[in-house]
Design an enzyme around this catalytic site. Structure first.
Site, PDB file in Angstrom:
ATOM      1  N   GLU A  24       0.853  -1.191   0.000  1.00 46.51           N
ATOM      2  CA  GLU A  24       0.000   0.000   0.000  1.00 46.51           C
ATOM      3  C   GLU A  24       0.888   1.240   0.000  1.00 46.51           C
ATOM      4  O   GLU A  24       1.888   1.296   0.725  1.00 46.51           O
ATOM      5  CB  GLU A  24      -0.879  -0.040   1.252  1.00 46.51           C
ATOM      6  CG  GLU A  24      -2.281   0.430   1.040  1.00 46.51           C
ATOM      7  CD  GLU A  24      -3.082  -0.366   0.011  1.00 46.51           C
ATOM      8  OE1 GLU A  24      -3.118   0.061  -1.162  1.00 46.51           O
ATOM      9  OE2 GLU A  24      -3.669  -1.397   0.371  1.00 46.51           O
ATOM     10  N   THR A  26       2.994   2.059  -1.993  1.00 49.08           N
ATOM     11  CA  THR A  26       4.340   1.793  -2.518  1.00 49.08           C
ATOM     12  C   THR A  26       4.433   2.143  -4.002  1.00 49.08           C
ATOM     13  O   THR A  26       5.525   2.331  -4.517  1.00 49.08           O
ATOM     14  CB  THR A  26       4.720   0.305  -2.354  1.00 49.08           C
ATOM     15  OG1 THR A  26       3.607  -0.476  -2.776  1.00 49.08           O
ATOM     16  CG2 THR A  26       5.062  -0.030  -0.916  1.00 49.08           C
ATOM     17  N   SER A  59     -24.282   8.488 -16.361  1.00 48.96           N
ATOM     18  CA  SER A  59     -23.940   7.472 -15.370  1.00 48.96           C
ATOM     19  C   SER A  59     -25.191   7.156 -14.553  1.00 48.96           C
ATOM     20  O   SER A  59     -25.721   8.029 -13.850  1.00 48.96           O
ATOM     21  CB  SER A  59     -22.823   7.986 -14.451  1.00 48.96           C
ATOM     22  OG  SER A  59     -22.532   7.006 -13.494  1.00 48.96           O
ATOM     23  N   SER A 116     -12.857   2.463  -7.921  1.00 52.70           N
ATOM     24  CA  SER A 116     -13.850   2.802  -8.935  1.00 52.70           C
ATOM     25  C   SER A 116     -13.285   3.900  -9.840  1.00 52.70           C
ATOM     26  O   SER A 116     -13.657   3.998 -11.010  1.00 52.70           O
ATOM     27  CB  SER A 116     -15.159   3.252  -8.286  1.00 52.70           C
ATOM     28  OG  SER A 116     -14.994   4.456  -7.578  1.00 52.70           O
ATOM     29  N   ASP A 161      -3.463   1.130  -9.673  1.00 52.46           N
ATOM     30  CA  ASP A 161      -4.899   0.915  -9.854  1.00 52.46           C
ATOM     31  C   ASP A 161      -5.249   0.707 -11.323  1.00 52.46           C
ATOM     32  O   ASP A 161      -6.001  -0.205 -11.677  1.00 52.46           O
ATOM     33  CB  ASP A 161      -5.698   2.102  -9.306  1.00 52.46           C
ATOM     34  CG  ASP A 161      -5.519   2.258  -7.804  1.00 52.46           C
ATOM     35  OD1 ASP A 161      -4.967   1.331  -7.177  1.00 52.46           O
ATOM     36  OD2 ASP A 161      -5.922   3.307  -7.265  1.00 52.46           O
ATOM     37  N   TYR A 211      -3.686  12.286   0.704  1.00 55.27           N
ATOM     38  CA  TYR A 211      -2.936  11.391  -0.192  1.00 55.27           C
ATOM     39  C   TYR A 211      -1.711  12.126  -0.739  1.00 55.27           C
ATOM     40  O   TYR A 211      -0.581  11.615  -0.707  1.00 55.27           O
ATOM     41  CB  TYR A 211      -3.855  10.940  -1.330  1.00 55.27           C
ATOM     42  CG  TYR A 211      -3.276   9.891  -2.246  1.00 55.27           C
ATOM     43  CD1 TYR A 211      -3.531   8.545  -2.047  1.00 55.27           C
ATOM     44  CD2 TYR A 211      -2.472  10.255  -3.330  1.00 55.27           C
ATOM     45  CE1 TYR A 211      -3.018   7.567  -2.900  1.00 55.27           C
ATOM     46  CE2 TYR A 211      -1.952   9.290  -4.179  1.00 55.27           C
ATOM     47  CZ  TYR A 211      -2.230   7.964  -3.963  1.00 55.27           C
ATOM     48  OH  TYR A 211      -1.717   7.014  -4.811  1.00 55.27           O
TER      49      TYR A 211
END
Ligand code: ADP
Ligand code: MG
Length: 374
Positions: A24, A26, A59, A116, A161, A211
């Protein structure tokens, strides 16, 4: 939106979410990760609409919007930027994209650490590649999707991701070296155990400052250690000895962040060995160790995910657990014996509700294939 009445899709794309077994935070430190796509996905139904520049995207459950290919700009509505960012990056590479209509449907919970966001970007990129026969390689689609998240969404995410969403293979996790982008599929067989995800329902917002702050703290650590090690470029190449030598020159916080990343990279490689040797006890212990680091050193957990991980520790049918994803909530990943799944979910849900007054969501995931045409 008008196009919905007569929409006939030419193409349906399946774009999965992902879990990361371990590794995580990394990826943006050029280290190792061990993700795989899961069965939960975002579906894109697409068709050319005959116009040169007019695009409509809807969406289900959210809303729709239209844009002109000649006037792409960052939107105030967050989710539009996942689409616009990808279209913007693709139009830097090719002028073959024309007007299109798109309907998006998802069974991936938003903001729960199952990415997502990458599923949105990669599904759009993959879909346009197919629809307009752009012939961009998978790795180009991965990289442009990451750039879209940087430039339009504003999250300075690593490559994991998008890579996992596009490149995954059923029954395997991917050992990805985020420095060289070399990768290896590692078959996983954890029978008679299951991967159970518990959604804390605490929604992080990766675009929020935390983040990016972690990323800056890691960069600060590298720049301090670079004084003694001029060739250093990322935490990937930092050893414990190098970190200790520079310890007095950095804050405790920066030291902790670097220490976590060094340990976490090692844990990824140990996890691969554990899978290869079918040493499930070691798989579980590595998950617990990782959560400890996520919580104490990297400080990206939250009381809800700490509670759920602790809750598993006295249950002999559970080998290990940790928070997965960028952090501050999202899901925990649990390795649970198949005979104990039902009881575990019932008990965890009850305890969680009593403590936080939140209805837990639980589901099983299996390593699945990457983005594909349906
Ligand atoms: P995660 O990637 O863990 O799910 P993020 O905060 O990185 O969390 O990304 C979630 C964001 O992605 C949502 O807030 C939304 O803007 C966008 N998104 C995800 N799924 C959809 C969807 N089905 N339709 C529109 N936007 C979506
Ligand atoms: Mg995300």
């Amino acid at each position: 939106m008008q196009f919905l009445d007569s929409f006939k899709p030419e193409l349906t794309i399946s774009s999965p979410g992902r879990i990361n077994f371990i590794g995580e935070h990394t990826d943006y430190n050029m280290g190792y990760v061990l993700p795989t796509a899961i069965g939960n996905k975002i579906t894109f139904k697409l068709a050319k609409n005959g116009s040169l520049n007019k695009c409509n995207v809807y969406s289900i459950g959210l809303a729709g919007f239209s844009f002109d290919l000649n006037a792409i700009a960052i939107s105030d509505t967050e989710w539009h930027n996942y689409i616009l960012g990808v279209v913007n990056e693709i139009s830097k590479l090719t002028s073959k994209v024309g007007g299109f209509d798109c309907i998006i449907e998802s069974d991936l919970p938003l903001g729960s650490g199952l990415s997502s966001s990458a599923a949105m970007e990669c599904g759009m990129a993959f879909g346009l590649n197919e629809l307009f026969d752009l012939r961009l390689s998978k790795i180009t689609l991965v990289a442009l999707s990451q750039r879209a998240e940087h430039s339009y969404v504003g999250t300075q995410c690593g490559i994991m991701d998008q890579f996992a969403s596009v490149m995954s293979k059923k029954g395997n996790v991917i050992l990805l070296d985020c420095q060289s982008l070399e990768y290896q599929y590692i078959p996983i067989d954890i029978r008679p155990y299951k991967i159970i995800m518990l959604n804390t329902k605490v929604s992080h917002n990766l675009a929020s400052s935390e983040y990016n702050t972690r990323k800056q703290e890691c960069e600060e650590g590298v720049s301090i250690m670079k004084r003694r090690n001029p060739k250093l470029n990322s935490l990937r190449d930092v050893t414990e000895e190098m970190l200790e030598a520079s310890k007095d020159e950095m804050s405790q916080t920066v030291y902790n962040r670097c220490s976590f990343v060094i340990d976490e990279n090692k844990r990824v490689l140990k996890m691969v060995q554990a899978f290869k040797q079918h040493n499930l006890e070691s798989v579980g212990n590595l998950l617990y160790d990782a959560h400890q680091g996520i919580s104490q050193l990297y400080e990206v957990s939250c009381p809800e995910s700490d509670f759920l991980v602790d809750f598993t520790k006295t249950n002999p049918s559970i080998l290990g657990a940790r928070q997965t994803g960028g952090g501050f909530g999202g899901c925990t990943l649990n390795i649970v014996h198949e005979n104990a799944v039902k009881e575990f979910i019932t008990k965890a849900s009850k305890a969680y509700f009593e403590k936080f007054n939140i209805q837990l969501e639980a589901f099983e995931v299996e390593p699945s294939g990457g983005t594909s045409v349906q």
